[in-house]
Design a protein around this motif. Structure first.
Motif, mmCIF file in Angstrom:
data_model
loop_
_atom_site.group_PDB
_atom_site.id
_atom_site.type_symbol
_atom_site.label_atom_id
_atom_site.label_comp_id
_atom_site.label_asym_id
_atom_site.label_seq_id
_atom_site.Cartn_x
_atom_site.Cartn_y
_atom_site.Cartn_z
ATOM 1 N N ALA A 1 -5.940 6.686 -4.680
ATOM 2 C CA ALA A 1 -5.388 5.285 -3.812
ATOM 3 C C ALA A 1 -5.456 5.607 -2.433
ATOM 4 C CB ALA A 1 -4.130 4.882 -4.439
ATOM 5 N N LEU A 2 -4.993 6.957 -2.249
ATOM 6 C CA LEU A 2 -5.067 7.114 -0.777
ATOM 7 C C LEU A 2 -6.382 7.341 -0.339
ATOM 8 C CD1 LEU A 2 -3.167 7.758 1.630
ATOM 9 C CD2 LEU A 2 -3.465 10.215 0.936
ATOM 10 N N VAL B 1 0.936 -1.359 -0.122
ATOM 11 C CA VAL B 1 -0.052 0.014 0.029
ATOM 12 C C VAL B 1 0.988 1.139 -0.119
ATOM 13 C CG1 VAL B 1 -1.428 1.357 1.246
ATOM 14 C CG2 VAL B 1 -2.127 -1.163 1.043
ATOM 15 N N VAL C 1 -8.036 3.627 0.082
ATOM 16 C CA VAL C 1 -7.382 2.982 1.269
ATOM 17 C C VAL C 1 -7.977 3.441 2.522
ATOM 18 C CG1 VAL C 1 -5.370 2.375 2.387
ATOM 19 C CG2 VAL C 1 -5.207 2.310 0.040
ATOM 20 N N GLY D 1 3.965 1.547 -1.082
ATOM 21 C CA GLY D 1 4.517 1.620 -2.401
ATOM 22 C C GLY D 1 3.604 2.264 -3.353
ATOM 23 N N VAL D 2 2.290 1.733 -3.485
ATOM 24 C CA VAL D 2 1.310 2.362 -4.328
ATOM 25 C C VAL D 2 1.188 3.734 -4.086
ATOM 26 C CG1 VAL D 2 -1.222 2.385 -4.947
ATOM 27 C CG2 VAL D 2 0.272 0.020 -4.826
ATOM 28 N N ILE D 3 1.031 4.190 -2.755
ATOM 29 C CA ILE D 3 0.692 5.623 -2.408
ATOM 30 C C ILE D 3 2.026 6.646 -2.646
ATOM 31 C CG2 ILE D 3 -0.079 7.326 -0.659
ATOM 32 C CD1 ILE D 3 -1.912 4.979 0.385
ATOM 33 N N LEU D 4 3.178 5.978 -2.254
ATOM 34 C CA LEU D 4 4.270 7.006 -2.332
ATOM 35 C C LEU D 4 5.191 6.839 -3.486
ATOM 36 C CD1 LEU D 4 5.041 6.407 1.662
ATOM 37 C CD2 LEU D 4 3.874 8.286 0.338
ATOM 38 N N ARG D 5 5.474 5.831 -4.269
ATOM 39 C CA ARG D 5 5.989 5.867 -5.299
ATOM 40 C C ARG D 5 5.624 6.444 -6.650
ATOM 41 N NH1 ARG D 5 10.701 2.561 -4.201
ATOM 42 N NH2 ARG D 5 11.488 3.459 -6.002
ATOM 43 N N ARG D 6 6.746 7.212 -7.199
ATOM 44 C CA ARG D 6 6.121 8.014 -8.460
ATOM 45 C C ARG D 6 6.118 7.495 -9.581
ATOM 46 N NH1 ARG D 6 3.772 10.078 -5.035
ATOM 47 N NH2 ARG D 6 4.035 12.195 -4.118
ATOM 48 N N VAL E 1 3.768 9.130 -12.468
ATOM 49 C CA VAL E 1 2.369 9.680 -12.191
ATOM 50 C C VAL E 1 2.218 10.873 -12.199
ATOM 51 C CG1 VAL E 1 0.891 9.157 -10.346
ATOM 52 C CG2 VAL E 1 2.387 7.430 -10.771
ATOM 53 N N ASP E 2 3.061 11.715 -11.529
ATOM 54 C CA ASP E 2 2.582 13.359 -11.296
ATOM 55 C C ASP E 2 2.536 14.098 -12.845
ATOM 56 O OD1 ASP E 2 3.191 13.079 -8.642
ATOM 57 O OD2 ASP E 2 5.062 13.594 -8.780
ATOM 58 N N LEU F 1 4.769 1.336 -8.800
ATOM 59 C CA LEU F 1 3.562 1.357 -8.350
ATOM 60 C C LEU F 1 3.022 -0.181 -8.589
ATOM 61 C CD1 LEU F 1 2.592 4.644 -7.839
ATOM 62 C CD2 LEU F 1 0.466 3.698 -9.273
ATOM 63 N N ASN G 1 -4.598 13.172 -9.537
ATOM 64 C CA ASN G 1 -3.349 12.291 -9.384
ATOM 65 C C ASN G 1 -3.797 10.967 -8.817
ATOM 66 O OD1 ASN G 1 -1.168 10.975 -8.077
ATOM 67 N ND2 ASN G 1 -0.036 13.270 -7.776
ATOM 68 N N VAL G 2 -3.407 9.942 -9.212
ATOM 69 C CA VAL G 2 -3.707 8.521 -9.172
ATOM 70 C C VAL G 2 -3.708 8.231 -7.655
ATOM 71 C CG1 VAL G 2 -3.585 6.003 -9.804
ATOM 72 C CG2 VAL G 2 -3.179 8.061 -11.503
ATOM 73 N N GLN G 3 -2.567 8.550 -7.121
ATOM 74 C CA GLN G 3 -2.094 8.085 -5.753
ATOM 75 C C GLN G 3 -2.985 8.724 -4.774
ATOM 76 O OE1 GLN G 3 2.069 8.828 -6.783
ATOM 77 N NE2 GLN G 3 2.576 7.004 -6.130
ATOM 78 N N ILE G 4 -3.245 9.913 -5.098
ATOM 79 C CA ILE G 4 -4.096 10.682 -4.103
ATOM 80 C C ILE G 4 -5.632 9.820 -3.967
ATOM 81 C CG2 ILE G 4 -5.359 12.808 -3.225
ATOM 82 C CD1 ILE G 4 -2.713 13.389 -3.427
#
Lengths: 101, 628
Positions: free
Chosen positions: B610-611, A20, B614, A22-27, A93-94, A32, B605-608
């Motif tokens: 995802a956050l 998780v 979660v 990794g999914v959230i933090l890696r760019r 991702v950014d 991911l 942003n995909v990660q946001i």
């Protein structure tokens, strides 16, 4: 000290959380993707552990299915990433914020 | 026999439709004239036939049905509606013919005649109405057609305003009538005239405590249409319409509708314990006097006649109000019928004068010496004037005497004396306007080359002069007396009718004649040689006050119109600030700012995402586990 079910589950949980994070933090999209796989395998580990604990093979059979499906999913996902890279010339991702409102 | 009276309603309706679609749109004046006059004469013929045959029947078709409630339209011919139909159809036909001359070359020829036919239709609808609902919607139709006709020359601002004023003032009365109709329906369960009569005959108290309210509400409708105080203000302004329209409005339709309505539905007013008749009588008397005073100070030929109409209608209302005690409103209907003839004649005469002066001059102080140039018009106008003054043996003397005698017999001495005063004033203003217009010195160049009215205008006047002169000798009151179940006065022979008032109540007849001579004589002495009004200086401010009708218009303008404007701006402000500003824009702003706030989350942003996902799963899991 013998290794019991709880240890397996703890390792599984730690693996899942790492995934998780990794999914959230890696760019990078590829990172991911690998983190996603880690999460899947954490679930597989838990399934195998439960199967062993219950003394039957149902969980292990399920794991085989998961691995098979995950392989197919990785193929599709990687194809998507390649297609995306061809279109946008990036895997960061950014830079891929087209979903913004 | 059963179908022929339908023509009374169908003929004018066909004329309205025919003129609208064939004549008006395609500009064919000859077609319009034939349709209008043809339908008017046809209606008159049917009315005459119905009257000669003495038809006493009704015909109805169901118009709509809702549950147990049926609305029907149709006709009801009986002793009261037969002569009234004849009066309406007769005056309407003469006015149509007269209009052929008066309106020659008018730009809106077709619309004018369509309006006249619609007016006739509406009025006949009221006269023949077998139920209150038909009377009500024909009542509204009268209001509409009067609006169209008064505003016929709508490019003149005054005419457009007068039409609007007439319509709106009438709406006030109409609202009362509507409430009255609904109240009657609620308390009696029916609006049919015959049923209402049955119910009230079986149980006079059927209206119960609502008797006064219902009566007054119905009277309110008549106050509007018949121009009684305080809703009389529209009528003098209605003079902006073409003069034949004034003749129609003031004689047979519109203003007559109010009095006729009260006589027709008299059972509702005369219910025991109802104070409605008392109110009717006093309103009528007050209106009669006030209008007579104002009429004495008017300088416009038509306006004098307009105020005199208001005054005479007041007399009719007085007669209705005094008709309790099983008398029936015989005197009111009598005066209504004779007044229809001589007031129409007066207006047609005034129209002939105006037409001769090319629609340029109506001020009586610019006229004069017209008697030599227009002898026929003068003769007709003079006869009608004398009839209105109440000079025997002309028709007006008998009908007015009937009203005065009624007041006397009812021992209403105050009302009787005031009515006598009004009678003197009537003679005063009528002799004044007739002398200044037709006799005396010529007061401007305009009258020098005034021609006599053309034949198409002369003949209707001559025909109207017949009932004006002879109306008192035809036994109209005896006919109405039979309708209302009171013995007719006089023995039935012409001679007995001729001397009737002098035999029946010599004191009243003498007093009425004295009042007429007094008022008329004073006017004759003052105005015979006058070139300007000698009373202007001697009366001073009071005269101006009367001239402006006690400034009632200004009062209405100041109070009602301003209150209306204020209410309008209040509503506009409420709409602008509360509805549009606070509610609509406020709601819109709330949603928009909430949206703007929530939109922040959607970074793309995909990660946001995802956050959040979660976090949502964790929250959900936590909730589920906490629930356990």
């Amino acid at each position: 000290m013998s290794v019991g079910l709880e240890h397996y589950l703890a390792v599984s949980g730690i693996l899942f959380c790492l995934g998780v994070l990794g999914v959230i933090l890696r760019r990078n999209l590829l990172n991911l993707y690998m983190s996603l796989e880690v999460m899947l395998n954490a679930a597989n580990l838990a399934l195998v552990a439960f199967a062993r604990y219950n003394g039957d093979l149902n969980g292990q059979v399920l794991v085989f299915f998961v691995i098979t499906v995950a392989a197919a999913e990785v193929a599709v996902g990687l194809a998507l990433i390649v297609a995306l890279y061809r279109k946008c010339r990036t895997t960061w991702v950014d830079d891929l914020a087209t979903m913004k409102h | 026999m059963e179908t022929l009276p339908w023509l009374l309603l169908v003929l004018p309706l066909l004329a309205v439709g025919g003129i609208t679609w064939c004549g008006w749109r395609r500009q064919r004046p000859a077609v319009v004239a034939r349709l209008a006059v043809g339908s008017a004469l046809g209606t008159l013929l049917v009315a005459w036939w119905a009257w000669r045959q003495g038809i006493d029947a009704r015909g109805e078709i169901v118009w709509l049905q809702a549950g147990g409630f049926t609305v029907s339209v149709g006709w009801l011919l009986d002793g009261l509606s037969r002569p009234m139909t004849l009066v309406v159809a007769g005056v309407a036909a003469l006015v149509q013919v007269y209009s052929l001359g008066y309106m020659r070359g008018d730009a809106w020829w077709g619309r004018y005649f369509a309006g006249l036919c619609l007016f006739t239709l509406a009025m006949l609808g009221i006269v023949l109405a077998p139920n209150l609902l038909q009377a009500y919607f024909c009542w509204e139709l009268v209001g509409l057609s009067s609006y169209l006709l008064i505003g016929h020359w709508h490019e003149r601002v005054t005419a457009a305003d007068a039409a609007k004023k007439a319509f709106l003032t009438n709406r006030v009365g109409d609202l009362g009538l509507l409430a009255g109709v609904l109240l009657v329906w609620q308390s009696l369960g029916t609006l049919d005239l015959a049923r209402i009569r049955e119910i009230l005959a079986a149980n006079p108290e059927a209206l119960g405590s609502t008797a006064t309210v219902a009566g007054v509400l119905i009277f309110l409708g008549a106050v509007g249409k018949s121009a009684q105080f305080p809703l009389h203000v529209w009528l003098p302004d209605a003079m902006e319409g073409p003069t034949p329209v004034s003749a129609l409005i003031h004689a047979a339709t519109m203003v007559a509708a109010g009095v006729y309505l009260l006589c027709r539905w008299f059972v509702l007013l005369a219910a025991p314990g109802s104070a409605a008749l008392e109110i009717v009588a006093w309103t009528g008397l007050f209106t009669a006097l006030m209008a007579a005073v104002v009429a004495c100070r008017q300088d416009d030929l038509k306006r004098v006649l307009a105020w005199s109409t208001i005054s005479q209608l007041g007399y009719m209302m007085l007669a209705v109000g005094l008709a309790g005690d099983g008398r029936g409103p015989v005197a009111a209907m009598y005066h209504l019928s004779t007044h229809a003839a001589f007031k129409a004649l007066l207006f047609l005469g005034a129209g002939a004068v105006i037409h001769a002066l090319h629609h340029q001059e109506q001020n009586i102080w610019k006229l004069g010496a017209l008697a030599r140039r227009m002898p026929v018009t003068f003769a007709c106008f003079g006869l009608a004037t004398l009839a209105l003054c109440g000079v025997p043996p002309l028709s007006g003397a008998y009908s007015k005497d009937a009203i005065l005698a009624l007041a006397h017999e009812e021992h209403r001495t105050g009302m009787y004396l005031l009515a006598l005063v009004g009678s003197a004033l009537t003679a005063f203003y009528m002799v004044r306007v007739a002398t200044v217009t037709f006799l005396g010195p010529a007061k401007s160049q305009a009258v020098d080359c005034a021609p006599e009215a053309p034949g198409v205008m002369r003949w209707p006047m001559l025909l109207l002069a017949v009932p004006t002169v002879l109306g008192g000798l035809w036994g109209i009151d005896e006919a109405y007396g039979r309708v209302f179940g009171v013995a007719g006065e006089g023995g039935g022979s012409v001679w007995a009718r001729f001397v009737g008032p002098w035999v029946h109540a010599p004191g009243v007849a003498l007093a009425a004649l004295a009042a007429t001579l007094l008022g008329g004589g004073a006017a004759w002495l003052w105005y015979r040689k006058a070139v300007s009004d000698p009373l202007d200086e001697s009366l001073g401010a009071l005269g101006g006050w009367c001239r402006e009708a006690f400034r009632l218009d200004a009062l209405y303008e100041g109070v009602l119109v301003r209150a209306h404007d204020l209410a309008g701006s209040a509503c506009a402000a409420a709409d602008r600030w509360v509805l549009a500003g606070f509610l609509i824009r406020g709601l819109h702003g709330l949603v928009a700012s909430a949206g703007r706030l929530v939109r922040r989350v959607q970074t793309g942003n995909v990660q946001i995402h995802a956050l959040f996902f979660v976090a949502g799963v964790v929250l959900w899991l936590w909730l589920m586990l906490a629930w356990e």
